[in-house]
Design an enzyme around this catalytic site. Structure first.
Site, PDB file in Angstrom:
ATOM      1  CG  PHE A 137      -1.816   1.251   1.200  1.00  0.00           C
ATOM      2  CD1 PHE A 137      -2.932   1.293   0.375  1.00  0.00           C
ATOM      3  CD2 PHE A 137      -1.519   2.369   1.961  1.00  0.00           C
ATOM      4  CE1 PHE A 137      -3.746   2.426   0.324  1.00  0.00           C
ATOM      5  CE2 PHE A 137      -2.323   3.502   1.905  1.00  0.00           C
ATOM      6  CZ  PHE A 137      -3.436   3.525   1.095  1.00  0.00           C
ATOM      7  CG  ASP A 222       5.585   3.611   1.978  1.00  0.00           C
ATOM      8  OD1 ASP A 222       5.573   4.116   3.116  1.00  0.00           O
ATOM      9  OD2 ASP A 222       4.579   3.553   1.244  1.00  0.00           O
ATOM     10  CE  LYS A 251      -0.918   5.453   7.959  1.00  0.00           C
ATOM     11  NZ  LYS A 251      -0.682   4.962   6.607  1.00  0.00           N
TER      12      LYS A 251
HETATM   13  C1  LIG Z   1      -0.829   5.309   5.200  1.00  0.00           C
HETATM   14  C2  LIG Z   1       0.186   4.879   4.220  1.00  0.00           C
HETATM   15  C3  LIG Z   1       0.395   5.595   3.024  1.00  0.00           C
HETATM   16  C4  LIG Z   1      -0.486   6.749   2.596  1.00  0.00           C
HETATM   17  O1  LIG Z   1      -0.412   7.835   3.463  1.00  0.00           O
HETATM   18  P1  LIG Z   1      -1.491   9.029   3.327  1.00  0.00           P
HETATM   19  O2  LIG Z   1      -0.990  10.054   4.297  1.00  0.00           O
HETATM   20  O3  LIG Z   1      -2.825   8.447   3.706  1.00  0.00           O
HETATM   21  O4  LIG Z   1      -1.466   9.484   1.917  1.00  0.00           O
HETATM   22  C5  LIG Z   1       1.404   5.178   2.189  1.00  0.00           C
HETATM   23  N1  LIG Z   1       2.184   4.132   2.515  1.00  0.00           N
HETATM   24  C6  LIG Z   1       2.020   3.433   3.646  1.00  0.00           C
HETATM   25  C7  LIG Z   1       2.946   2.296   3.957  1.00  0.00           C
HETATM   26  C8  LIG Z   1       1.003   3.774   4.530  1.00  0.00           C
HETATM   27  O5  LIG Z   1       0.820   3.045   5.641  1.00  0.00           O
END
Ligand SMILES: *Cc1c(COP(=O)(O)O)cnc(C)c1O
Length: 397
Positions: A137, A222, A251
């Site tokens: 994700f 990420d 986050k």
């Molecule tokens: C939450 C998340 C995102 C997206 O972050 P947003 O601030 O909602 O755009 C991307 N990568 C990972 C691994 C996430 O947990």
């Protein structure tokens, strides 16, 4: 009061979220209160966001002080908190340079753009494929979504952008087979969060790094969900002794204020010259003051280490539930990014926990995820485990 808010919300919001039936009014530490004055222990923390807990005094103080001085000026000018935060991130990571934005998806967009620009400037524009993992994700904007390895998130949004491809997570042979001179970067979550709290084998990320080096591709981690102490180190890749070229954060970066960042090492960072990328709100004085206080508190109080210890305790308790209840298959995760895999849909357990005063959520269909503030206590964990024990024993699910 709360039923009126819920009714209005149902009438006026885009229907993108299925919300739980409570209106949350305030929070402190790991506790939240709804409008009826009922308290809840928070094992969601805004989805791995409020790592210091709610209304943390150091963040509150930094915000109050900064609010008196300055909210926003353009990135045409220097500001103090933004500069101090970037310097602190560089000092505490592999990175040489930082770009600030407002969300996780935007941080991944910046990473994808930087990686492509790096090769384009070296005259290798054909090297533009971003390779990520199935079940990954990376966010909801078009490029981040195109890099996300879950069909349900992309459904209905065709055409998905070209230049993205996928390999199974934690399968080095599949990656080796897919690697060629079109691959610009491999983009991975060190531990997949939304994909179900999937940990890699101990040697996987090291092998990915080696393969990227051999084949001339960049490695992007990420760490939007895994960063800022969540897994028991400041950044999850430190567990595996692997250094990426680029890393994205969001986050927990500002403990609940909206903020993202791309961290990069030279020479890749140099691909972004003046005008190459920008964000009006990226790194405003307000959010960077909050993020600086968050990072300083994490480090001063050694909260990544606390997350490692508390997480080990918590995971043992979850593994114990798995050993005693047939519905529970196994405990997953690291530090305070933990999950329980069930043999059936997990949503009814989330509802039963809410009724008993605990907020948890589920990822994928059958996994309960636990991402509390890093300051959660063993007593609070024991209470949740007792609650789960009771739910698994009952016929409620
Ligand atoms: C939450 C998340 C995102 C997206 O972050 P947003 O601030 O909602 O755009 C991307 N990568 C990972 C691994 C996430 O947990």
């Amino acid at each position: 009061m709360s039923s009126q808010i819920m009714q209005t919300a149902e009438n006026v919001f885009a229907q993108t979220y299925k919300r739980f039936p409570l209106v949350i009014e305030k929070g402190r530490g790991s506790t939240l209160w709804d409008t009826a004055g009922r308290s809840y222990t928070d094992f969601v923390a805004g989805i791995a966001v409020c790592n210091l807990g709610h209304a943390h005094p150091a963040v509150n103080q930094a915000l109050a002080d900064q609010m008196e001085k300055l909210y926003h000026v353009s990135n045409l000018y220097y500001t103090i908190p933004q500069t101090e935060l970037a310097a602190a991130l560089v000092e505490n990571s592999f990175a040489d340079r930082v770009f600030f934005c407002n969300s996780g998806a935007e941080a991944n967009e910046a990473a994808i753009k930087m990686a492509r620009k790096y090769y384009s400037e070296r005259g290798e524009a054909g090297r533009h494929v971003i390779l990520s993992a199935t079940q990954s994700f990376h966010g909801r904007t078009m490029a981040a979504l195109s890099a996300t390895g879950q069909a349900k998130i992309k459904k209905g949004f065709d055409p998905i952008l070209p230049g993205f491809d996928f390999v199974p997570f934690n399968d080095i042979a599949a990656l080796r087979q897919r690697m060629d001179d079109t691959v610009c970067a491999v983009l991975l979550e060190p531990i997949q969060g939304e994909g179900g709290v999937n940990c890699p084998a101990d040697d996987y990320l090291g092998q990915v790094r080696e393969l990227c080096d051999q084949r001339g591709a960049l490695l992007i981690f990420d760490e939007i969900q895994t960063g800022m102490g969540r897994t028991g180190k400041l950044f999850a890749h430190e567990h595996f002794a692997v250094t990426p070229d680029l890393m994205t954060l969001a986050k927990a970066l500002a403990n609940g204020l909206p903020m993202g960042a791309l961290l990069a090492r030279e020479p890749v960072a140099a691909a972004f010259g003046p005008g190459a990328h920008a964000s009006t709100f990226g790194g405003t004085p307000i959010v960077t003051a909050a993020a600086l206080a968050t990072l300083q508190t994490l480090l001063a109080e050694n909260l990544p280490e606390l997350a490692a210890q508390t997480g080990a305790y918590f995971k043992d308790r979850l593994a114990d539930l798995a050993s005693r209840h047939a519905v529970v298959k196994r405990a997953l995760g690291m530090g305070l990014l933990l999950a329980l895999e069930l043999d059936r849909p997990a949503a009814p357990v989330v509802d039963a926990c809410l009724e008993r005063g605990f907020l948890i959520n589920c990822v994928q269909e059958r996994r309960l995820r636990f991402v509390p503030p890093l300051t959660i206590t063993r007593g609070e964990i024991d209470d949740l485990v007792a609650c789960l024990d009771e739910i698994f024993t009952s016929d409620d699910i």
